[in-house]
Enzyme design. Structure first.
Site, PDB file in Angstrom:
ATOM      1  N   SER A  25      -3.951   1.278   3.623  1.00  0.00           N
ATOM      2  CA  SER A  25      -3.821   2.450   3.974  1.00  0.00           C
ATOM      3  C   SER A  25      -4.782   3.349   4.393  1.00  0.00           C
ATOM      4  CB  SER A  25      -2.921   3.350   2.735  1.00  0.00           C
ATOM      5  OG  SER A  25      -3.661   3.300   1.819  1.00  0.00           O
ATOM      6  N   LYS A  52     -10.866   9.370   3.380  1.00  0.00           N
ATOM      7  CA  LYS A  52      -9.423   9.047   3.540  1.00  0.00           C
ATOM      8  C   LYS A  52      -8.503  10.293   3.291  1.00  0.00           C
ATOM      9  CE  LYS A  52      -5.916   5.698   1.776  1.00  0.00           C
ATOM     10  NZ  LYS A  52      -5.765   4.527   1.004  1.00  0.00           N
ATOM     11  N   SER A  75      -5.568  -1.830   0.016  1.00  0.00           N
ATOM     12  CA  SER A  75      -5.747  -0.660   0.833  1.00  0.00           C
ATOM     13  C   SER A  75      -7.197  -0.381   1.531  1.00  0.00           C
ATOM     14  CB  SER A  75      -5.149   0.465   0.507  1.00  0.00           C
ATOM     15  OG  SER A  75      -3.730   0.303   0.477  1.00  0.00           O
TER      16      SER A  75
END
Length: 517
Positions: free
Chosen positions: A199, A125, A223
């Site tokens: 996210s 990420k 997320s």
């Protein structure tokens, strides 16, 4: 006062629906596209299987890395999930891995023990540090290459994993829609008109279409799990303190509170890889507590479940999600000695607003995003609607909410927090060392791009368990009538991650897990 606060939030949400009506009309003119099917058989092997074949010299790490690079290049023009890659360096790392197997003098068992992920590709990420790659967290104001690997990336590298790239995130990870002014919006691999979630949406999208095998995401309010649900993969939010947060951006000034609420966790296509990766990235002193390799007797497991939270702010549960919960419960009714028990926790209906207020009270290191005069943020709203702002709407509204937290009456704040305390007490009464709780990860399939603001309270199903400090795993089960993945969330008591991971493996065995064709 609490009821009035909820009603105000409901009105705001309905106004957002009116505001987004033109966007709904535009959708009629957008064509849905799906990523092409996976054709290379190397891309269909689990991380544990792949690592074993590399150790046995049945395949080379170079061939594996090349296969994943090719797949990423094939699908990224559609999903837009990559912020920055290190493909050339990754191929050099793969060559070194192959050389180590040939020349180190270690036998296969020794390599497996020392380098359990040797030669296996990894994606990360874009808010987690990978040396030399931009750690922007989707912000154009933070285009800074990481000086060092985050602790979690270092652990993965030490185990032999090869980072390929950093994946897309919302600006400053402040959204459940993976969109920013840096590279744009990430799409769902099953339907380009739908979101991949956030996210950790870039990770989920790459994994969902077979362009990644194992990934690292972070989870403050769902997320990891929500994007996993939307993209049909496995995603695990560990118990607090299991995985180091050193090297994660944005950070928080309230370090102890941050460690309780935020976690870094594995995202994988195969359930068996969750346990493998978590064993590697977990901090050494916590592994003995987790006992991840201890066998779990699923037949003697106590299974509790819930369908709808009955929140007036959340979308009603879709028939697809309801049917999936029933399928899972029906299976465990047959498998387990104890019949599954449906429970009603009235305070769950306030879990979304309570969790969000809790997070808003954190002192984040991005809280000074709009420093300067008090009215600067309102000018930023004007710039946004004139298409002149360098920020996303989610970041701007976050700034507004942070500035006006004092408008929420103290009595209301304390009442919301009391709901969370009561909820934790209720869960601790049932979630002992042989019990799990099953509920939806979200009330529906992946939503359309732009729908986040009018459906922003759908994520209470996930956010509550960050606040409560419980491990939770998203498990893909089947597909909706629209061909989009539907999963369930499995929750256990603190540090009982092995229960949710074992259930995930069983659900994969029975329902098939990740599928993309």
């Amino acid at each position: 006062m609490t009821a009035a606060f909820v009603i105000i939030l409901w009105i705001c949400q309905k106004l957002a629906e009116i505001f987004y009506l033109p966007l709904c009309l535009i959708r009629f003119f957008k064509k849905s596209k799906k990523c092409p099917p996976v054709t290379n058989k190397l891309l269909l092997l689990s991380a544990s299987d792949l690592a074993q074949r590399i150790r046995k010299r049945k395949i080379t790490s170079v061939a594996v890395i090349q296969a994943y690079i090719s797949r990423i290049n094939e699908v990224n023009p559609l999903i837009n999930a990559v912020i920055e890659n290190r493909f050339e360096d990754a191929l050099l790392d793969a060559k070194k891995a192959d050389d180590l197997i040939r020349n180190s003098g270690l036998n296969e068992e020794q390599i497996a023990e020392k380098y359990p992920l040797l030669g296996v590709p990894l994606t990360v990420k874009g808010s987690i540090g990978v040396t030399g790659l931009i750690q922007s967290a989707g912000s154009r104001d933070h285009l800074i290459p990481a000086d060092n690997d985050a602790d979690v990336v270092k652990h993965a590298r030490d185990a032999g994993a090869i980072p390929l790239l950093v994946s897309n995130v919302p600006e400053l990870c402040l959204n459940w829609e993976c969109s920013n002014k840096l590279i744009g919006t990430t799409s769902n691999p099953y339907d380009s008109t739908r979101t991949s979630g956030g996210s950790s949406g870039g990770e989920a999208s790459l994994l969902g279409c077979g362009a990644s095998l194992i990934g690292l995401g972070s989870d403050l309010g769902g997320s990891v799990r929500l994007p996993a649900h939307y993209c049909g993969i496995f995603g695990h939010k560990p118990s607090p303190h299991v995985v180091s947060l050193v090297g994660l951006y944005p950070d928080c000034k309230d370090k102890e509170e941050w460690k309780e609420l935020c976690t870094i966790g594995p995202m994988t296509r195969y359930a068996t890889d969750l346990k493998l990766v978590l064993n590697i990235i977990a901090e050494p002193d916590i592994k003995k507590v987790l006992k991840l390799n201890q066998s779990v007797d699923l037949k003697n497991l106590k299974v509790y479940y819930m369908e709808d939270t009955n929140s007036i702010l959340s979308t009603r549960l879709s028939d697809d999600v309801t049917n999936v919960i029933k399928k899972v419960v029906t299976y465990f009714d047959v498998l387990c000695t104890h019949k599954c028990k449906k429970i009603d926790m009235p305070t769950m209906r306030y879990c979304a607003e309570s969790s969000y207020v809790k997070v808003l009270f954190l002192e984040m290191d991005v809280d000074d995003l709009f420093q300067g005069k008090d009215n600067q943020i309102y000018y930023e709203i004007l710039r946004y609607f004139c298409c002149k702002s360098t920020h996303q709407a989610s970041s701007i509204f976050y700034g507004i909410f942070k500035r006006h937290l004092k408008l929420i009456p103290e009595k209301t704040v304390q009442k919301l927090f009391s709901y969370l305390n009561k909820l934790r007490e209720d869960f601790l009464k049932i979630l002992d060392d042989d019990a799990v709780f099953i509920l939806p990860t979200g009330p529906c399939e992946a939503i359309y791009h732009g729908d986040m603001f009018r459906k922003s309270f759908n994520y209470g199903y996930c956010a509550a368990f960050n606040i409560l400090g419980f491990p939770a795993t998203n498990c893909p089960i089947t597909f909706s009538k629209n061909g989009l993945p539907i999963g369930v969330q499995v929750v256990a008591g603190p540090n009982l991650d092995r229960l949710t991971l074992s259930v995930a493996e069983e659900l994969e065995r029975v329902f098939g897990g990740w599928k993309f064709s």
